[in-house]
Structure formats: C-alpha cells, structure tokens
Design a protein around this motif. Structure first.
Motif, mmCIF file in Angstrom:
data_model
loop_
_atom_site.group_PDB
_atom_site.id
_atom_site.type_symbol
_atom_site.label_atom_id
_atom_site.label_comp_id
_atom_site.label_asym_id
_atom_site.label_seq_id
_atom_site.Cartn_x
_atom_site.Cartn_y
_atom_site.Cartn_z
ATOM 1 N N ILE A 46 134.163 -64.311 -12.413
ATOM 2 C CA ILE A 46 133.655 -64.812 -13.689
ATOM 3 C C ILE A 46 133.686 -63.665 -14.689
ATOM 4 O O ILE A 46 133.052 -62.632 -14.459
ATOM 5 C CB ILE A 46 132.230 -65.370 -13.562
ATOM 6 C CG1 ILE A 46 132.188 -66.516 -12.539
ATOM 7 C CG2 ILE A 46 131.720 -65.853 -14.913
ATOM 8 C CD1 ILE A 46 130.797 -67.075 -12.300
ATOM 9 N N PHE A 84 133.116 -67.041 -18.974
ATOM 10 C CA PHE A 84 131.726 -67.287 -19.356
ATOM 11 C C PHE A 84 131.514 -66.626 -20.708
ATOM 12 O O PHE A 84 131.648 -65.408 -20.841
ATOM 13 C CB PHE A 84 130.767 -66.699 -18.319
ATOM 14 C CG PHE A 84 129.328 -67.100 -18.524
ATOM 15 C CD1 PHE A 84 128.738 -68.066 -17.732
ATOM 16 C CD2 PHE A 84 128.556 -66.508 -19.529
ATOM 17 C CE1 PHE A 84 127.415 -68.440 -17.922
ATOM 18 C CE2 PHE A 84 127.237 -66.871 -19.728
ATOM 19 C CZ PHE A 84 126.659 -67.847 -18.924
ATOM 20 N N GLU A 111 122.416 -74.492 -15.408
ATOM 21 C CA GLU A 111 123.229 -75.254 -14.460
ATOM 22 C C GLU A 111 124.385 -75.951 -15.181
ATOM 23 O O GLU A 111 125.527 -75.929 -14.715
ATOM 24 C CB GLU A 111 122.375 -76.276 -13.728
ATOM 25 C CG GLU A 111 123.154 -77.090 -12.701
ATOM 26 C CD GLU A 111 122.263 -78.073 -11.962
ATOM 27 O OE1 GLU A 111 121.848 -77.766 -10.831
ATOM 28 O OE2 GLU A 111 121.991 -79.152 -12.525
ATOM 29 N N MET A 114 127.091 -73.375 -16.095
ATOM 30 C CA MET A 114 127.867 -72.944 -14.926
ATOM 31 C C MET A 114 128.820 -74.031 -14.463
ATOM 32 O O MET A 114 129.952 -73.759 -14.036
ATOM 33 C CB MET A 114 126.919 -72.545 -13.797
ATOM 34 C CG MET A 114 126.113 -71.295 -14.102
ATOM 35 S SD MET A 114 127.135 -69.820 -14.257
ATOM 36 C CE MET A 114 127.433 -69.464 -12.522
ATOM 37 N N VAL A 119 132.298 -73.215 -11.829
ATOM 38 C CA VAL A 119 131.878 -72.372 -10.710
ATOM 39 C C VAL A 119 131.660 -73.226 -9.462
ATOM 40 O O VAL A 119 131.153 -74.339 -9.542
ATOM 41 C CB VAL A 119 130.592 -71.604 -11.066
ATOM 42 C CG1 VAL A 119 130.167 -70.689 -9.928
ATOM 43 C CG2 VAL A 119 130.808 -70.796 -12.344
ATOM 44 N N LEU A 147 121.829 -65.686 -11.998
ATOM 45 C CA LEU A 147 122.376 -66.132 -10.712
ATOM 46 C C LEU A 147 121.406 -65.828 -9.571
ATOM 47 O O LEU A 147 121.228 -66.643 -8.658
ATOM 48 C CB LEU A 147 123.731 -65.477 -10.466
ATOM 49 C CG LEU A 147 124.870 -66.026 -11.325
ATOM 50 C CD1 LEU A 147 126.083 -65.104 -11.276
ATOM 51 C CD2 LEU A 147 125.256 -67.426 -10.873
ATOM 52 N N SER A 182 133.240 -78.545 -10.768
ATOM 53 C CA SER A 182 132.260 -77.596 -10.264
ATOM 54 C C SER A 182 131.370 -78.226 -9.195
ATOM 55 O O SER A 182 130.969 -79.383 -9.304
ATOM 56 C CB SER A 182 131.396 -77.087 -11.412
ATOM 57 O OG SER A 182 130.348 -76.272 -10.929
ATOM 58 N N TRP A 184 128.735 -76.165 -8.238
ATOM 59 C CA TRP A 184 127.595 -75.250 -8.335
ATOM 60 C C TRP A 184 126.341 -75.986 -8.787
ATOM 61 O O TRP A 184 126.382 -76.807 -9.697
ATOM 62 C CB TRP A 184 127.908 -74.121 -9.307
ATOM 63 C CG TRP A 184 126.943 -72.977 -9.232
ATOM 64 C CD1 TRP A 184 127.020 -71.885 -8.426
ATOM 65 C CD2 TRP A 184 125.729 -72.821 -9.984
ATOM 66 N NE1 TRP A 184 125.933 -71.061 -8.623
ATOM 67 C CE2 TRP A 184 125.124 -71.609 -9.576
ATOM 68 C CE3 TRP A 184 125.094 -73.592 -10.959
ATOM 69 C CZ2 TRP A 184 123.933 -71.151 -10.119
ATOM 70 C CZ3 TRP A 184 123.899 -73.148 -11.500
ATOM 71 C CH2 TRP A 184 123.324 -71.930 -11.080
#
Length: 329
Positions: A46, A84, A111, A114, A119, A147, A182, A184
């Motif tokens: 990232i 990012f 969230e 991401m 991710v 994170l 994603s 994540w």
C-alpha cells in the motif's frame, strides 16, 4: 468433468497462494527494499500518496557526473501496489462542542476507505511512504496506527520508501491500479490502546506518571512561533522535546531511519526513558506518529500512545501551555 478439473485447479491455486501468504512472516515493523523485492508476491503493498497523480506519472532518475543516481521527478509505483491517498488519514470531529480537525477516521469510515483501496484480509501489508520528506513517514506511521487499531493483519513499513526503490533501479509501473474486490474488514477496535485523548494527556501532565514527548521543531516547542491552527504558543507543561530532525538521516537522497540503539540514545539524551509510559504529540497528531512508531514498534514500548488531537485540540480546549521564550513578532 473438465469443468470440475478446472474448478479443482483454481481452488488448488488459491490454496497454494493462501499457503504462501501464511508462510510469509514480516521480519519486523520495518522491512528493506531487498526483502520486499524478494517477497513481493506474498505481501500486499500500500503506497501512501499526497498527490494521487504521482502514482500514474513517470519518474525520472538521472545519473550525475560522479556516477550517483538522483531523482529528478517523483512518480510511478511498485508493480501491483495499491494507492492510499493521504487525505483519508484525517477527518473532522465534534468533541465536547469543538470542531476538531485532522483527526483519525473512526472504525466504520476507515473500513470503507480500505475496501475502496482494494485491500485483502490476512495477507501481510507493507506500507510504502513516498520518502521525499520525513512527513511522508509520518503519514505511513499514521496509517500503521489505524491498521494496528482496527485489524490483525500483519503490517510493516518500507525503509527508504519509494524514493529508495526508484534510486536502486527496481521495477516500477505507472499503470492505474486494477479494481479489486476487497475482503478487508475492521475486525478489532484497539484505538484506545494506541491513541491518547485530552483527558489522558491532562492526567499525564498532572500526575507526571506518563512522559509527554513533543517532536516539533525546538522553536515551536519554546514558543517562538506556532502554526495558525494552534491557538497558543509553546508546549504542554512537562513535555520533553525530541525534534523530528534527530530521528532520521539522509543518505544519497534517501531518508533513512536509525538503528534501535541510536533511537534509545536520542530519547535518553532528551530526558525521555523509552521503556516507560509515554504519549507523543505535535500540532495535529501527524508529526508525532513516527515518534510513536519508533517508541512503540521499533523499541517495543507497549505503553506508548499518540495524542490524536494534539495541540490543535488541546489549545481549542484552552488547556495549559508553557512558552518559556517570547513569541517572534
């Protein structure tokens, strides 16, 4: 039957990929460019950028007369990396009637960011700062805090950043990142473990049982000048000054972090015990993110936190400040 074989092959390939991810152990909170090059297939990269256009622009590296590589134009990214945008690290919140800017995003908002970045869950993450200035490392450390607070995905930072990667002649791309589904999720909420608030800092100031670490330039610490979004001069009473420029060196055009024993000596020389509880702060919570990273992750101080609102919030709330030197007019 052929369809079954194809499905089995696909599932088998996915299992092998997941196995490779599981077997990839990050060597620590900081990884080298060589380690990343050797393990690129088994981590997700990232890259944190202030200017997202640089992600798809072409870098320019020239060779000087003495044979050294020099970065003339920053751009490009590590092949396969995700983008990012640094502005997503800051938001405004209302706290006790004050509109406080530059705050970390809350769990649900983070969230969504991401997931938009693309991710994946569980696959180790390597954060890549631009590396053109020390503020880039603060951005990466700020994302690291988020994170660590909201997930259990292993994470590390690339030493030297994208600048080191380019100057070493490693492969780069200027292709726009592909859209990824994603997986994540923000599966944890440990923000209070890594981030302090105003009452925490006020208690530290009064009880003197938690060290306050101010990494701003000494002139700001002394009260000679201040940022326009900080409403009083000087520093929080009792805080120790560990300026950012004591926490890195520049070699060959690359910003380099220091060895743990050097960081211990720097903190101790400034009157800070890096093994005891401490809270880092700055003007807005950003420049104190790397000092937190150094204390918490590189030196292993599990009692280190970063004051998110920092002096912007502290002075909005009209809390105590110490300015030992008259302000420059």
């Amino acid at each position: 039957m052929r369809l079954i074989h194809r499905i089995a092959a696909t599932l088998g390939g996915a299992a092998l990929t997941l196995s490779a991810w599981a077997q990839t152990t990050l060597p620590g909170p900081v990884v080298s460019t060589q380690w990343l090059a050797d393990n690129l297939a088994n981590v997700q990269v990232i890259e944190i950028r202030n200017d997202p256009k640089s992600f798809t622009s072409e870098p320019e590296v020239v060779t000087t007369k003495d044979g050294k590589k020099q970065l003339e134009e920053f751009g490009g990214h590590i092949p396969g990396s995700r983008l990012f945008v640094a502005k997503e690290l800051r938001t405004q919140r209302e706290i006790n009637g004050n509109k406080v800017s530059y705050m970390l995003p809350e769990r649900a908002a983070f969230e969504k960011v991401m997931q938009a970045v693309g991710v994946l869950a569980d696959k180790p993450i390597v954060l890549v700062p631009e590396g053109q200035k020390i503020a880039d490392y603060n951005d990466a450390a700020r994302l690291y805090i988020l994170l660590k607070s909201y997930a259990d995905t292993p994470v590390a930072m690339l030493e030297g950043g994208m600048v080191a990667w380019l100057l070493e002649g490693r492969p780069w791309s200027k292709e726009a990142p592909a859209t990824l589904a994603s997986t994540w999720r923000a599966t944890a909420d440990r923000l209070a473990r890594y981030v302090a608030d105003s009452p925490d800092v006020a208690a530290a100031m009064e009880k003197k049982d938690v060290q306050l670490v101010d990494p701003r330039a000494t002139a700001m610490y002394l009260g000679i000048f201040k940022r326009d979004y900080v409403y009083a001069y000087g520093h929080i009473p009792g805080a120790r000054n560990v300026p950012l420029d004591t926490l890195y060196v520049t070699r060959g055009g690359v910003i380099r972090l220091l060895k743990p024993e050097v960081y211990r000596a720097v903190f101790q020389a400034q009157g800070v015990d890096p093994t005891k509880p401490l809270i880092t702060y700055c003007n807005s919570g950003n420049d104190s993110s790397l000092p937190w990273f150094i204390a918490s992750e590189i030196l292993g101080n599990a009692q280190a936190r970063n004051y998110d609102g920092s002096l912007h919030q502290w002075t909005l709330e009209k809390r105590a400040m110490n300015a030992p030197v008259p302000a420059a007019m």
